[in-house]
Design an enzyme around this catalytic site. Structure first.
Site, PDB file in Angstrom:
ATOM      1  N   TRP A 142       0.890  -1.165   0.000  1.00 36.99           N
ATOM      2  CA  TRP A 142       0.000   0.000   0.000  1.00 36.99           C
ATOM      3  C   TRP A 142       0.935   1.223   0.000  1.00 36.99           C
ATOM      4  CZ3 TRP A 142      -2.076   2.826   4.736  1.00 36.99           C
ATOM      5  CH2 TRP A 142      -3.105   3.716   4.386  1.00 36.99           C
ATOM      6  N   ASP A 223      -0.400  -4.724   9.946  1.00 31.04           N
ATOM      7  CA  ASP A 223      -1.421  -3.789   9.476  1.00 31.04           C
ATOM      8  C   ASP A 223      -2.656  -4.643   9.183  1.00 31.04           C
ATOM      9  OD1 ASP A 223      -3.045  -2.017   8.223  1.00 31.04           O
ATOM     10  OD2 ASP A 223      -1.710  -1.582   6.542  1.00 31.04           O
ATOM     11  N   ALA A 225      -6.150  -4.004   8.072  1.00 34.62           N
ATOM     12  CA  ALA A 225      -7.164  -3.056   7.599  1.00 34.62           C
ATOM     13  C   ALA A 225      -8.401  -3.781   7.073  1.00 34.62           C
ATOM     14  CB  ALA A 225      -6.572  -2.170   6.499  1.00 34.62           C
ATOM     15  N   LYS A 259     -13.014  -0.383   6.742  1.00 34.75           N
ATOM     16  CA  LYS A 259     -13.557  -1.267   5.720  1.00 34.75           C
ATOM     17  C   LYS A 259     -14.554  -2.265   6.308  1.00 34.75           C
ATOM     18  CE  LYS A 259      -9.876   0.441   3.652  1.00 34.75           C
ATOM     19  NZ  LYS A 259      -9.635   1.092   2.403  1.00 34.75           N
TER      20      LYS A 259
HETATM   21  C1  LIG Z   1      -3.382  -1.827   3.680  1.00 33.28           C
HETATM   22  C2  LIG Z   1      -4.054  -0.671   4.333  1.00 33.28           C
HETATM   23  N1  LIG Z   1      -3.672  -0.304   5.555  1.00 33.28           N
HETATM   24  C3  LIG Z   1      -4.234   0.721   6.195  1.00 33.28           C
HETATM   25  C4  LIG Z   1      -5.236   1.456   5.615  1.00 33.28           C
HETATM   26  C5  LIG Z   1      -5.765   2.605   6.413  1.00 33.28           C
HETATM   27  O1  LIG Z   1      -7.071   2.824   6.382  1.00 33.28           O
HETATM   28  P1  LIG Z   1      -7.808   3.927   7.237  1.00 33.28           P
HETATM   29  O2  LIG Z   1      -6.824   4.961   7.651  1.00 33.28           O
HETATM   30  O3  LIG Z   1      -8.863   4.443   6.345  1.00 33.28           O
HETATM   31  O4  LIG Z   1      -8.356   3.198   8.408  1.00 33.28           O
HETATM   32  C6  LIG Z   1      -5.670   1.126   4.321  1.00 33.28           C
HETATM   33  C7  LIG Z   1      -6.688   1.903   3.625  1.00 33.28           C
HETATM   34  O5  LIG Z   1      -6.903   1.831   2.458  1.00 33.28           O
HETATM   35  C8  LIG Z   1      -5.072   0.025   3.673  1.00 33.28           C
HETATM   36  O6  LIG Z   1      -5.445  -0.380   2.454  1.00 33.28           O
END
Ligand SMILES: Cc1ncc(COP(=O)(O)O)c(C=O)c1O
Length: 423
Positions: A142, A223, A225, A259
């Site tokens: 990401w 991570d 998510a 999500k």
């Molecule tokens: C791999 C990954 N990590 C972390 C996030 C962080 O998401 P948020 O800050 O919206 O909770 C995302 C969002 O797209 C993601 O795809």
């Protein structure tokens, strides 16, 4: 007293004459989609779940919780403490580690401003408190991972993750690269539904990664998510974290509820640390929580309450929770169906290339394996918006657009062959 010159000096002026910052590779495409007036435009760039009608989805349990909170007479706008909503943090920690580990008193969990700030805090803790100097990020990743690492004073290193030829995890490359990491380095791992590839490790592969992490005394930062959105099952999707915890490895987890609860703009997440051993006479978990709170105070002071109240209500209420978990399965079912539909449409058209991995990968994303120029042609000629590495969000597909997307892929593969390596 000297009166300051109202006209800034040349050197003062040039200091402010900065270049534009790089555009975010995902959000820039989303913006271009929004500006496209064509009725044919399809957005499969940003990672938000869309329902069969193409709308950003509100979970039924989230709607119920939202309405009940709105009707409550005790709602107020007072600041939360730095550590946020305690009830959300404890629900999140139970979801990640399970009730037994949660109750063992080895967990520090802080409610954060979504997954992004949870990640910044995780990296900040590793760098500023645990003394890490380097962080290893998957290749590909990401894009925000790559951006955040130096912002937390860590040197960026990359480990192989995805084999573009086999369209699957390059476990040997990953193990070899992590095997060269220095003691105390951070390894940033995506717990499930890897973004951008959708290729996840199997449990036995996670055990091999855990061996390397333990041998080399690395600091694993997970991570997470997309918990629930890979398999439809919360427990199954957290198997990587629990494999590490069972092995006695200290872990840091950045959890997002953007999500899996669809709370994108409410910014709800947590960062947690689980320590393997309790040191006699020391309350390590409480001390870690205070370190995280101290870092959060300097970063954003305290998190917003509204989305956190909704998330905590959904997870803390048996009826709403059951409704949520059922709907997660429905969502994953629809994504799975769209994966099958897209693969089927491509294979039926006999489009040159490898499409099996569309149904073998998990979560919202898949890397199609198109070249940058083919992706560009998808956008310019067909009004289909995917990221430059040919990642598409499967959840942006539905019965009204899946054939159109397949037709466009067929056209660009047929008419813009180049020797350029995709992705
Ligand atoms: C791999 C990954 N990590 C972390 C996030 C962080 O998401 P948020 O800050 O919206 O909770 C995302 C969002 O797209 C993601 O795809």
């Amino acid at each position: 007293m000297r009166v300051p010159d109202p006209v800034p000096s040349t050197s003062e002026r040039s200091k402010w004459d900065v270049l534009a910052a790089p555009r975010d590779p995902i959000l820039a495409i989303h913006q271009a989609y929004q500006q496209d007036p064509s009725p044919l435009a399809v957005n499969v760039s940003v990672g938000a779940y869309r329902d069969a009608g193409g709308n950003v989805h509100e979970f039924r349990a989230v709607r119920d919780a939202r309405l009940s909170i709105a009707a409550s007479s005790t709602y107020d706008h007072a600041y939360l403490p730095i550590s946020g909503l305690e009830h959300l943090a404890s629900q999140s920690a139970r979801l990640i580690y399970g009730d037994d580990v949660f109750e063992s008193g080895r967990i520090a969990c802080l409610h954060t401003v979504s997954g992004s700030c949870a990640l910044r805090l995780a990296l900040s803790l590793a760098s500023r408190v645990l003394g890490a100097e380097e962080a290893h990020v998957s290749l590909p990743a990401w894009p925000n991972h790559v951006q955040m690492v130096p912002m937390e004073a860590l040197k960026l290193a990359r480990y192989r993750y995805y084999d573009y030829d086999r369209h699957a995890v390059d476990i040997d490359g990953m193990l070899a690269d992590l095997g060269k990491a220095k003691r105390g380095d951070v390894v940033l791992l995506q717990a499930c539904a890897h973004n951008p590839s959708g290729a996840d490790l199997k449990e036995r592969e996670w055990r091999r990664v855990a061996d390397v992490v333990q041998q080399r005394r690395l600091v694993p930062v997970f991570d997470m998510a997309y918990q629930g959105l890979a398999s439809g099952d919360m427990e199954e999707d957290v198997c990587a974290v629990r494999t590490f915890v069972r092995k006695g490895i200290n872990v840091i987890v950045a959890q997002s509820f953007s999500k899996n609860l669809g709370l994108y703009n409410s910014r709800v997440g947590t960062v947690s640390v689980c320590v393997a051993d309790k040191v006699p006479g020391r309350d390590t978990a409480t001390n870690l929580l205070s370190q995280l709170s101290w870092l959060a105070r300097g970063m954003y002071s305290s998190p917003p309450a509204h989305g956190a109240l909704i998330a905590a209500k959904v997870m803390g209420d048996d009826t709403l929770r059951a409704k949520w978990l059922l709907e997660i399965k429905e969502v994953v079912g629809r994504i799975g169906k769209m994966r099958e539909r897209l693969r089927d449409e491509l294979e039926r058209r006999k489009v040159a290339g490898h499409w099996k991995h569309i149904t073998q990968t998990k979560g919202m994303f898949v890397l199609l394996g198109l070249t940058y120029s083919q992706v560009e042609r998808m956008r310019v000629l067909h009004h289909i918006y995917l990221t430059g590495n040919s990642r598409i969000n499967i959840a942006g597909l539905n019965e009204n657009n899946v054939a159109q997307v397949a037709e466009a892929i067929a056209e660009v593969v047929q008419n813009s062959k180049t020797p350029e390596q995709g992705c």
